[in-house]
Scaffold this active site. Structure first.
Site, short mmCIF file in Angstrom:
data_model
loop_
_atom_site.label_atom_id
_atom_site.label_comp_id
_atom_site.label_asym_id
_atom_site.label_seq_id
_atom_site.Cartn_x
_atom_site.Cartn_y
_atom_site.Cartn_z
N ASP A 283 -26.82 5.77 -29.49
CA ASP A 283 -27.18 5.81 -28.07
C ASP A 283 -26.47 6.92 -27.29
O ASP A 283 -26.83 7.20 -26.14
CB ASP A 283 -26.86 4.47 -27.39
CG ASP A 283 -27.89 3.39 -27.69
OD1 ASP A 283 -29.02 3.75 -28.10
OD2 ASP A 283 -27.57 2.20 -27.51
N LYS B 31 -27.68 1.61 -19.29
CA LYS B 31 -29.10 1.80 -19.56
C LYS B 31 -29.75 0.44 -19.81
O LYS B 31 -29.10 -0.54 -20.18
CB LYS B 31 -29.34 2.73 -20.75
CG LYS B 31 -28.86 2.20 -22.12
CD LYS B 31 -29.85 1.30 -22.83
CE LYS B 31 -29.27 0.72 -24.12
NZ LYS B 31 -30.07 -0.40 -24.66
N GLY C 94 -22.84 0.40 -22.64
CA GLY C 94 -21.64 0.71 -21.86
C GLY C 94 -20.65 1.57 -22.63
O GLY C 94 -20.17 2.59 -22.13
N ALA D 235 -23.21 -5.96 -24.34
CA ALA D 235 -24.28 -6.56 -23.55
C ALA D 235 -25.66 -5.96 -23.80
O ALA D 235 -26.63 -6.38 -23.19
CB ALA D 235 -23.94 -6.41 -22.06
N VAL E 65 -19.52 -5.83 -21.21
CA VAL E 65 -19.17 -5.41 -22.57
C VAL E 65 -20.03 -6.16 -23.58
O VAL E 65 -20.33 -7.34 -23.40
CB VAL E 65 -17.67 -5.68 -22.83
CG1 VAL E 65 -17.30 -5.33 -24.26
CG2 VAL E 65 -16.81 -4.89 -21.85
#
Length: 288
Positions: free
Chosen positions: A137, A11, A102, A98, A96
């Protein structure tokens, strides 16, 4: 069902504003979230042993209870008293640490996969409630698409689909602590807040250029002074054809929205040659 293949999609935040801080240390946010085409590949297989085995292509990634996929599987096993174990083949392509969710997206796929593998028929709304126990998230990563996230990120409102656009993603070789960024934000005098409602209005108008022009991330005020390379990549993207560029989440990943594929690929080549970002990917908006 004995095995399932899944795509855990990344995203970006088209807008990220922080409204306030709660007594428990969490922050109230307003974010416009957008799924993109970049994804991790996950294969989940039922095994008779009472184990959770995770194999991954990233050597430094934990494969024990510190992995969000492991946590998601264990949560489902305990909640629904499931026998047997799971073997997971996690092939990561999303950078990763980031700011692209993820790990949360991998966990969301693990919840979805357990629901399918064990034929539990748990409603999506219930899976999303479970997801909050893993991370803020995760519910969005189950929903996917274009959404407004409020509260700590778990209160979701589906928005009209963001129009298709070309997106370049670049992650410099630094890792950012989300916790540290939010802690520093509390001591930062933020003068400019993104126009979240304006971004939503532009999405409703299906005007990509207007969406891009209104993008904003309040966390840039903290992360960019710590890692100036983020601002350098933003400027490079804009100078090489991006309508606009912005940091995603708490960083350090930068994404740019481009008017066409040709300019996006040209910018990708430039960034790779310059060397400030080792991971540079072309992708696009994803609509579930």
């Amino acid at each position: 069902m004995e095995s399932i293949r899944l795509k855990a999609r990344a995203k970006i935040n088209l807008g990220l504003d922080v409204i306030g801080r709660r007594e428990n240390g969490y922050h109230d946010v307003r974010m416009v979230m957008q799924t993109v085409g970049l994804y991790d590949r996950i294969i989940m297989t039922r095994i008779p042993e009472e184990e959770i085995r995770i194999k991954t292509n990233i050597g430094f990634l934990p494969v024990n209870e510190n992995n969000l996929v492991y946590k998601a599987i264990m949560l489902m096993k305990n909640k629904y008293k499931l026998d047997g174990g799971i073997e997971v083949d996690l092939n990561k392509f999303i950078p990763v640490a980031a700011g692209m969710a993820g790990g949360s997206s991998d966990a969301a796929c693990a919840l979805f996969g357990m629901n399918r593998l064990f034929e539990l028929n748990v409603p999506m709304r219930e899976l999303m409630k479970l997801g909050v126990e893993i991370g803020a998230d995760v519910p969005y990563c189950l929903m996917r698409g274009t959404a407004l996230a409020e509260g700590i990120g778990e209160k979701l409102t589906r928005l009209p689909d963001m129009p298709f656009c070309h997106i370049l993603i670049a992650k410099p070789p630094v890792n950012v602590s989300t916790k540290l960024v939010y802690e520093k934000l509390d001591n930062t005098d933020v003068k400019l807040h993104p126009d979240i409602d304006g971004i939503i209005e532009a999405i409703k108008l299906k005007d990509v250029a207007l969406v891009a022009s209104r993008m904003g991330n309040v966390l840039e005020s903290v992360t960019i002074p710590l890692y100036p390379v983020i601002d350098s990549i933003k400027k490079d993207m804009i100078e090489h054809g991006a309508i606009n560029a912005m940091m995603s989440g708490s960083g350090p990943t930068v994404f740019g929205i481009f008017p066409d594929e040709q300019s996006m690929i040209a910018c990708q080549q430039f960034l790779r040659q310059k060397g400030e970002a080792r991971q540079v990917y072309t992708t696009e908006t994803f609509t579930p």
